[in-house]
Design an enzyme around this catalytic site. Sequence first.
Site, mmCIF file in Angstrom:
data_model
loop_
_atom_site.group_PDB
_atom_site.id
_atom_site.type_symbol
_atom_site.label_atom_id
_atom_site.label_comp_id
_atom_site.label_asym_id
_atom_site.label_seq_id
_atom_site.Cartn_x
_atom_site.Cartn_y
_atom_site.Cartn_z
ATOM 1 N N HIS A 237 0.870 -1.186 0.000
ATOM 2 C CA HIS A 237 0.000 0.000 0.000
ATOM 3 C C HIS A 237 0.903 1.230 0.000
ATOM 4 O O HIS A 237 1.879 1.292 0.745
ATOM 5 C CB HIS A 237 -0.883 -0.026 1.255
ATOM 6 C CG HIS A 237 -2.013 0.950 1.222
ATOM 7 N ND1 HIS A 237 -1.816 2.301 1.297
ATOM 8 C CD2 HIS A 237 -3.347 0.767 1.123
ATOM 9 C CE1 HIS A 237 -3.007 2.904 1.251
ATOM 10 N NE2 HIS A 237 -3.943 1.990 1.142
ATOM 11 N N ARG A 257 -6.792 10.320 0.160
ATOM 12 C CA ARG A 257 -6.659 10.787 -1.229
ATOM 13 C C ARG A 257 -8.025 10.887 -1.894
ATOM 14 O O ARG A 257 -8.268 11.784 -2.692
ATOM 15 C CB ARG A 257 -5.717 9.850 -1.999
ATOM 16 C CG ARG A 257 -4.269 10.052 -1.621
ATOM 17 C CD ARG A 257 -3.351 8.982 -2.191
ATOM 18 N NE ARG A 257 -3.427 7.747 -1.415
ATOM 19 C CZ ARG A 257 -3.398 6.530 -1.913
ATOM 20 N NH1 ARG A 257 -3.314 6.371 -3.223
ATOM 21 N NH2 ARG A 257 -3.460 5.469 -1.135
#
Length: 607
Positions: A237, A257
Amino acid sequence: MATNYETFEYDVLVIGAGGAGLRAAIEASAAGVKVGLICKSLLGKAHTVMAEGGMAAAMGNVDDRDSWKVHFADTMRGGQYVNNWRMAELHAKEAPERVHELEAWGAVFDRTKEGKISQRNFGGHRYPRLAHVGDRTGLELIRTLQDHGIHQGITVHMEYTIVSLLKDGERVVGAFGYDRERGRFRIFKARAVVVCTGGLGRAYRVTSNSWEGTGDGVSLAYHAGAELLDMEFIQFHPTGMIWPPSVMGILVTESVRGEGGVLKNKEGRRFMYDDIPENYKSQTSLDPEEGWRYTQNDKNAKRPPELLTRDHVARCINREVKAGRGSPHGGVFLDIAWIKEKIPNAAEHIKRKLPSMYHQFMQLANLDITKEPMEVGPTTHYAMGGIRVNGDTQATNIPGLFAAGECAAGLHGANRLGGNSLSDLIVFGKRAGEYAAKYARENPAGQVNDSQVAAAYREAVEPFEHPAGSGSEGPYQVQYDLQNLMQTNVGIVRLQNEMETALAGIQQLKARAAKVAVQGHLEYNPGWHTAIDLKHLLTVSEAITMASLDRKESRGGHFREDFPNKDPEAAKYNSVISKAADGTMKFRREPIPPLPEALKQVIEEMK
Ligand SMILES: Cc1cc2nc3c(=O)[nH]c(=O)nc-3n(C[C@H](O)[C@H](O)[C@H](O)COP(=O)(O)OP(=O)(O)OC[C@H]3O[C@@H](n4cnc5c(N)ncnc54)[C@H](O)[C@@H]3O)c2cc1C
């Protein structure tokens, strides 16, 4: 001998009480069979509880252009077309129904203004698709399934660790394990066993996985004869915490995000705009303004490059750090505070949308994310590979043995899209429970073999028999060396000679692990638990390394510096690992069955 141990008997035994295990247990129980559920930790504490961003389901509540077809095409593109396409199809079609079922069972999802289940943007998903509860979706999923399951009359054995699956001939007929608190061993007889033990991130030094993620189910199934699929595909990740060192690896959800957070290097440059892969160009924003509008659900805007797939974003971060453009502690900056330029009351908005992230950084790093950027870097997060299963039934190649959730493989191909795991758990957890119950009804109980039980017991307690100081060492040193070996040599960027070093190193570590010594007694003894975990960690590490060495191309989570491009020929097979008769690990390539015309057309339409 078997009579020396307390024995529990079930029709279906589910090992693991995360989202997949709970959903499997509920379904089996609903089918009217007797179900036992086992977990290493307390009920409610499985790794699933840590899931943050949401579960992907094409309900089209926020953008009505979404459909199962778009979700299917996104999943296949994200997985770079080595996915089990049948699983990708079932998943995309069934996820909405499974989410609505959770709602009916009491899950309190965030809502749109019209009162529908709200859906958020996530990397690789074309439309806002993740049903969520703030950034605590896993907690709500577990709470809902747990409440529902308990009322269904499932028997739960908490703080039990399974150390071996038991077989009658070719068929799995139960499991053998111990009670962590008291150290007492038990036999669990079952007509069908469903393995739902989650991930294996603890094979690496830097990981977002909880202490339970030691690959137990993958290893237990492998040693019982089950085949493993695509073990080379590990997801790193892109955003884990990197500072302070004590919290390194803890996940920083992609929702940051999704809500407008941007990635910058130390020069303040949004480096993600510098590298947009060809197959995503048509879907990615050309300028930051358009990217921001996308995160605010403007249907005419395209996604910012920060929301490209995880494998790509992680590699871009890696590149910035290697080029000397990283943050002070070896990562990059993730900035959500900047949205104050765009919306009033930004601090309140951030705290409402990302409450866990706000608290995580305040409490662990003394940093206020509404005011300052975070420092982040890649962390080992998810195993796309795992136990090979039939897409419809979740049955393994071993009769009586089923698997679902992160420990099973196929759906995600070379790379999982965020949010596709929680939906995987509910779609395939249900299917595993359904077909395990069917198997249990159709087959008589098998016989537990005393000598297998005796061998499993001897192996488990052997570390107590190695006297300290006679050439043996403690399990933690071996675990630490293995995690470093994997992190350094089979990590985010891979090379032939480094992986060969890892494979040789694993053999040496196996020899050391066979001699580790533990002291004390069987009652809650973490050193002993670690000694037992070592076998699983070494098994999955060997499988990851072996499959990675064979795949001489870069695809999804598997990136080779010596073969940086995709090889079209390598898109035609999956990697399969099994245990040979002499006990060694065996590798083979297996052709992927051809995609049916109708699904091929869906992919074409959605390009
Ligand atoms: C921080 C974080 C955030 C995430 N956020 C998201 C997200 O927003 N959306 C998404 O889709 N995915 C997310 N993921 C991924 C997702 O949470 C996991 O892939 C998923 O929860 C795994 O569920 P599972 O049911 O397969 O296993 P788990 O939830 O890991 O449960 C495994 C169970 O098996 C038991 N067990 C293990 N070994 C044994 C043994 N030997 N004996 C007995 N029991 C055993 C454990 O005790 C546990 O009960 C996230 C992951 C992390 C780390």
